[in-house]
Design a protein around this motif. Sequence first.
Motif, PDB file in Angstrom:
ATOM      1  N   LYS A  90       8.605 -54.650  11.227  1.00 18.76           N
ATOM      2  CA  LYS A  90       7.748 -54.961  10.093  1.00 18.76           C
ATOM      3  C   LYS A  90       7.757 -56.469   9.819  1.00 18.76           C
ATOM      4  O   LYS A  90       6.730 -57.063   9.499  1.00 18.76           O
ATOM      5  CB  LYS A  90       8.207 -54.197   8.858  1.00 18.76           C
ATOM      6  N   ARG A 163      -0.246 -47.624  13.800  1.00 16.14           N
ATOM      7  CA  ARG A 163      -0.604 -47.235  12.431  1.00 16.14           C
ATOM      8  C   ARG A 163      -1.480 -48.321  11.790  1.00 16.14           C
ATOM      9  O   ARG A 163      -2.472 -48.019  11.120  1.00 16.14           O
ATOM     10  CB  ARG A 163       0.660 -47.041  11.595  1.00 16.14           C
ATOM     11  N   LYS A 164      -1.101 -49.570  12.017  1.00 21.09           N
ATOM     12  CA  LYS A 164      -1.876 -50.683  11.472  1.00 21.09           C
ATOM     13  C   LYS A 164      -3.278 -50.697  12.063  1.00 21.09           C
ATOM     14  O   LYS A 164      -4.270 -50.907  11.358  1.00 21.09           O
ATOM     15  CB  LYS A 164      -1.153 -52.000  11.762  1.00 21.09           C
ATOM     16  N   GLY A 167      -5.426 -48.168  10.451  1.00 20.80           N
ATOM     17  CA  GLY A 167      -5.583 -48.291   9.010  1.00 20.80           C
ATOM     18  C   GLY A 167      -4.798 -47.263   8.232  1.00 20.80           C
ATOM     19  O   GLY A 167      -5.175 -46.883   7.112  1.00 20.80           O
ATOM     20  N   LEU A 168      -3.676 -46.806   8.803  1.00 21.58           N
ATOM     21  CA  LEU A 168      -2.858 -45.786   8.155  1.00 21.58           C
ATOM     22  C   LEU A 168      -1.682 -46.421   7.427  1.00 21.58           C
ATOM     23  O   LEU A 168      -1.293 -47.548   7.715  1.00 21.58           O
ATOM     24  CB  LEU A 168      -2.342 -44.788   9.208  1.00 21.58           C
ATOM     25  N   SER A 169      -1.127 -45.678   6.481  1.00 23.65           N
ATOM     26  CA  SER A 169      -0.015 -46.201   5.683  1.00 23.65           C
ATOM     27  C   SER A 169       1.229 -46.389   6.542  1.00 23.65           C
ATOM     28  O   SER A 169       1.417 -45.707   7.559  1.00 23.65           O
ATOM     29  CB  SER A 169       0.297 -45.259   4.520  1.00 23.65           C
ATOM     30  N   ILE A 170       2.055 -47.323   6.128  1.00 27.06           N
ATOM     31  CA  ILE A 170       3.265 -47.671   6.860  1.00 27.06           C
ATOM     32  C   ILE A 170       4.446 -47.631   5.904  1.00 27.06           C
ATOM     33  O   ILE A 170       4.433 -48.303   4.871  1.00 27.06           O
ATOM     34  CB  ILE A 170       3.146 -49.082   7.475  1.00 27.06           C
ATOM     35  N   ASP A 171       5.423 -46.808   6.200  1.00 27.54           N
ATOM     36  CA  ASP A 171       6.676 -46.866   5.451  1.00 27.54           C
ATOM     37  C   ASP A 171       7.807 -46.334   6.330  1.00 27.54           C
ATOM     38  O   ASP A 171       7.577 -45.714   7.371  1.00 27.54           O
ATOM     39  CB  ASP A 171       6.612 -46.133   4.104  1.00 27.54           C
TER      40      ASP A 171
END
Length: 204
Positions: A90, A163-164, A167-171
């Motif tokens: 990240k 994921r980026k 356009g998906l969420s990242i955690d």
Amino acid sequence: MSSTKDKIIESAINMFNEHGIANVRLQQIADESGISVGNLAYHFKNKEAIVERVYENIFKEFSAILSDYLLMDTLSGINETLSKYYLFFKEYRFFFTDIFEIERNYPEIISNWHFYINRMLLQINNRISFDVQRGVLIPQSDEMHELMANNIWMSVIFWLPQRKLRGLSIDEKLFKEAVWSQLTPYLTQRGQTEFVELIYPSLV
């Protein structure tokens, strides 16, 4: 490094993440650092020198993560390593978007990256063997063992950029779920018990 050099490197990383290495000029890094271009040039003669120093830091941090892969002898050790990988990738998101730029213009950096990636794959293989020996993973053929290690490696390395890109969420929780999904089908009964006790509570 002096505090000014630290600030320059931190600013460069921020700019590289936001715009990509090829699109960042020294003036932008200087502005982000709150110093003049002349002051920046006193510490780093050009952008290439900044990029090289950034990657020195990257490889130092990556090496430290690799050194801890057997620090804990339960599945918690894997989970702890995944936390470190998530924060690492990240922090240095630009590496994946700029891989071809680096390959074209910084062959020594790419060579170093190949070394660390191969070391990472070797240690994933070693960790799988260790957990097979202690009875938490089902023994596999050499081919399946290699496939499992490769799938885990791919999940760790490419989860965040894909994921980026989509356009998906990242955690961190989603990241860990993706990696653990490569391992949980191969857990023994003992491994499933250990997973439920030590890992599952952090994923719900």
